[in-house]
Write an enzyme that holds these catalytic residues in place. Structure first.
Site, PDB file in Angstrom:
ATOM      1  N   HIS A  78      22.688  34.376  20.173  1.00 46.54           N
ATOM      2  CA  HIS A  78      22.030  34.761  21.427  1.00 46.54           C
ATOM      3  C   HIS A  78      22.938  35.649  22.253  1.00 46.54           C
ATOM      4  CE1 HIS A  78      19.376  34.397  24.903  1.00 46.54           C
ATOM      5  NE2 HIS A  78      20.483  34.331  25.626  1.00 46.54           N
ATOM      6  N   ASP A  83      10.869  26.135  31.932  1.00 45.08           N
ATOM      7  CA  ASP A  83      11.893  27.131  32.266  1.00 45.08           C
ATOM      8  C   ASP A  83      11.236  28.387  32.818  1.00 45.08           C
ATOM      9  OD1 ASP A  83      14.507  28.606  32.111  1.00 45.08           O
ATOM     10  OD2 ASP A  83      13.325  29.757  30.676  1.00 45.08           O
ATOM     11  N   ARG A  85      13.059  30.555  40.895  1.00 45.23           N
ATOM     12  CA  ARG A  85      14.446  30.898  41.244  1.00 45.23           C
ATOM     13  C   ARG A  85      14.556  32.363  41.647  1.00 45.23           C
ATOM     14  NH1 ARG A  85      17.060  29.745  35.882  1.00 45.23           N
ATOM     15  NH2 ARG A  85      18.874  30.711  36.845  1.00 45.23           N
ATOM     16  N   SER A  90      18.836  27.056  31.368  1.00 42.66           N
ATOM     17  CA  SER A  90      17.690  27.919  31.073  1.00 42.66           C
ATOM     18  C   SER A  90      17.842  28.556  29.694  1.00 42.66           C
ATOM     19  CB  SER A  90      17.599  28.997  32.160  1.00 42.66           C
ATOM     20  OG  SER A  90      16.719  30.032  31.779  1.00 42.66           O
ATOM     21  N   LYS A 146      15.829  27.259  25.608  1.00 41.77           N
ATOM     22  CA  LYS A 146      15.092  28.052  24.627  1.00 41.77           C
ATOM     23  C   LYS A 146      15.762  28.004  23.251  1.00 41.77           C
ATOM     24  CE  LYS A 146      15.203  30.730  28.173  1.00 41.77           C
ATOM     25  NZ  LYS A 146      15.151  31.752  29.241  1.00 41.77           N
TER      26      LYS A 146
HETATM   27  N1  URA Z   1      18.484  34.399  31.273  1.00 35.05           N
HETATM   28  C1  URA Z   1      17.759  33.258  31.145  1.00 35.05           C
HETATM   29  O1  URA Z   1      17.109  33.035  30.124  1.00 35.05           O
HETATM   30  N2  URA Z   1      17.766  32.381  32.154  1.00 35.05           N
HETATM   31  C2  URA Z   1      18.454  32.577  33.285  1.00 35.05           C
HETATM   32  O2  URA Z   1      18.414  31.733  34.151  1.00 35.05           O
HETATM   33  C3  URA Z   1      19.184  33.759  33.411  1.00 35.05           C
HETATM   34  C4  URA Z   1      19.188  34.655  32.388  1.00 35.05           C
END
Ligand code: URA
Ligand code: CA
Length: 439
Positions: free
Chosen positions: A85, A164, A171, A186, A190
């Site tokens: 990632h 999320d 946010r 966050s 995933k």
């Molecule tokens: N990328 C994400 O997936 N989540 C965040 O909170 C910030 C960047």
């Protein structure tokens, strides 16, 4: 009653106390079910922003968000699956190179990727510039393909970590995006939902990065590695440079072409090196190699033999794309106008502003302003020179690929290049590595 409980949890976090696993689960489950209002959740995020969360709470939050939607079960894949990632970069063609390269070593790559947003690109958009390429395989098809050819790259389902998605939107409008535990949970929610056995994180730092400052990038990397450690999921992070764009091209079809060149062993130094570094970490986590050095050599051999390129071809064919793009890049979408940008002076290129270039490429149409914007796969910027090079006055620095005549963009692109009279200080590509022992 429920509302009262949410109130208590906000109060508890606001006053600096640790929340239990059950409390965090309750909060996220209730929010997913619509039993907690957005204003309460926003207040909770602000409490976390100021009070923080420890590694256990952060891991619990990531798991609770992963559990809010589809979770991929990769137990049907033979072998250890290592995910990769990136926190997002400009011209970050890495996945398109490293995934086939690692797969060519016999390590299964079952990868879910995203689309671009803002000034950063996404692997799925890039793949969709290959005529016919399908990114939306069903889970069963996905696993079947991985077992058959060791690789599949699909777009992350809309149903992954819905909590999320909602929380991020909240946010975004309440000044609580830049909280390390919220970002770490966050991203990791995933990754957990995607089902891999281990994770290699590429945390970018520099002008074009989400975390521009290196200390912030390290802090984020540590928070994510700590989540992996809590969950006993092998996770490591590399802090890598995103001061200038990665490789030579920025833009969807252009980056497919660049991935092909890189897999043929003719890529830019920085992109090639980053792919070898990340790939080596993946091979070690997968148990394919004992040491980083050994893994690095195996991958270098695969570049030399073009085994990774062959694997990219297989991937494209298997997902119904036209594999001939590998031999003939003119089959990829082409922009109508090519505009050269030339240097107005002689000197060393001190830096190339990745953020500004990312924004320029977005303005050309290659990137999304909002989640639903349409994008132009053919446009982008091709750098002819990278930071550290000495250039003569009037030498071509970059070429703009556009579908409308270029005017102000040439000057803006020229402004992204900074010059110096002496050779600039070398910026490392990999700044440091964060392992579970570091957190
Ligand atoms: N990328 C994400 O997936 N989540 C965040 O909170 C910030 C960047
Ligand atoms: Ca690139």
């Amino acid at each position: 009653m429920i509302r009262l409980q949410a109130y208590d949890l906000i109060l508890k976090k606001r006053n600096g106390y640790e929340l239990s696993t059950a409390e965090i689960e309750h909060l996220i489950t209730s929010y997913t079910l619509g039993l907690i209002t957005d204003y309460q959740m926003a207040a909770f995020c602000m409490a976390v922003y100021f009070q923080g969360m420890n590694a256990r709470e952060t891991a619990d939050l990531a798991v609770a968000m992963a559990n809010s939607g589809t979770k991929y079960d990769l137990s049907g894949v033979g072998g250890t699956v290592i995910d990769k990632h990136s926190t997002g970069g400009v011209g970050d063609t890495t996945t398109l190179v490293v995934a086939p390269l690692v797969a060519s070593c016999g390590v299964p790559v079952a990868k879910m990727s995203g689309r671009g947003l803002g000034h950063t690109g996404g692997t799925i958009d890039k793949l969709e510039s290959i005529p016919g390429f399908r990114c939306n395989l069903e889970q069963e098809e996905f696993i079947k393909q991985v077992n058959a050819i060791n690789i599949s790259i699909i777009s992350q389902s809309e149903t992954v970590a819905p909590a999320d998605k909602r929380l991020y939107a909240l946010r975004d409008v309440t000044a609580t995006v830049d909280s390390i535990p919220l970002i770490a949970s966050s991203i990791m929610s995933k990754k957990i939902a995607a089902g891999a056995d281990g994770i290699v994180l590429d945390v970018k730092t520099g002008r074009g990065a989400f975390m521009q400052r290196r200390d912030q990038a390290v802090e984020l990397a540590k928070a994510m590695v700590a989540i992996g450690k809590e969950l006993k999921k092998p996770t490591i992070a590399l802090i890598t440079d995103m001061e200038q764009p990665l490789g030579y091209t920025i833009g969807n079809a252009l980056e497919i072409r660049e991935a092909v060149q890189t897999l043929a062993g003719e890529g830019a130094w920085d992109l090639t090196e980053l792919c070898l570094q990340i790939g080596a970490e993946m091979l070690v986590l997968a148990g394919r190699s004992q040491t980083h050095e050994e893994a690095y050599q195996v991958l270098q051999e695969k570049l030399k033999s073009k085994a990774g390129l062959l694997k990219l071809r297989e991937l494209i064919r298997s997902q119904v794309g036209n594999p001939d793009v590998v031999d003939d890049p003119s089959l990829l979408p082409q922009a109508h106008y090519l505009t050269e940008v030339r240097s107005e002076r002689s000197g060393y290129i001190k830096s190339i502003d990745a953020l500004m270039i990312g924004r320029l490429v977005m303005q050309l149409g290659a990137g999304r302003r909002t989640k639903d914007s349409a994008i132009d796969l053919s446009v982008g910027i091709e750098l002819k020179q990278k930071a550290g090079a000495y250039v003569q006055q009037n030498q071509v620095l970059a070429v703009i690929h556009s579908n409308r005549p270029i005017s102000a963009e040439s000057g803006a692109l020229l402004g992204c290049f900074q010059f110096s009279q002496s050779p600039p200080r070398f910026r490392p590509l990999v700044w440091e590595k964060i392992t579970p022992e570091d957190v």
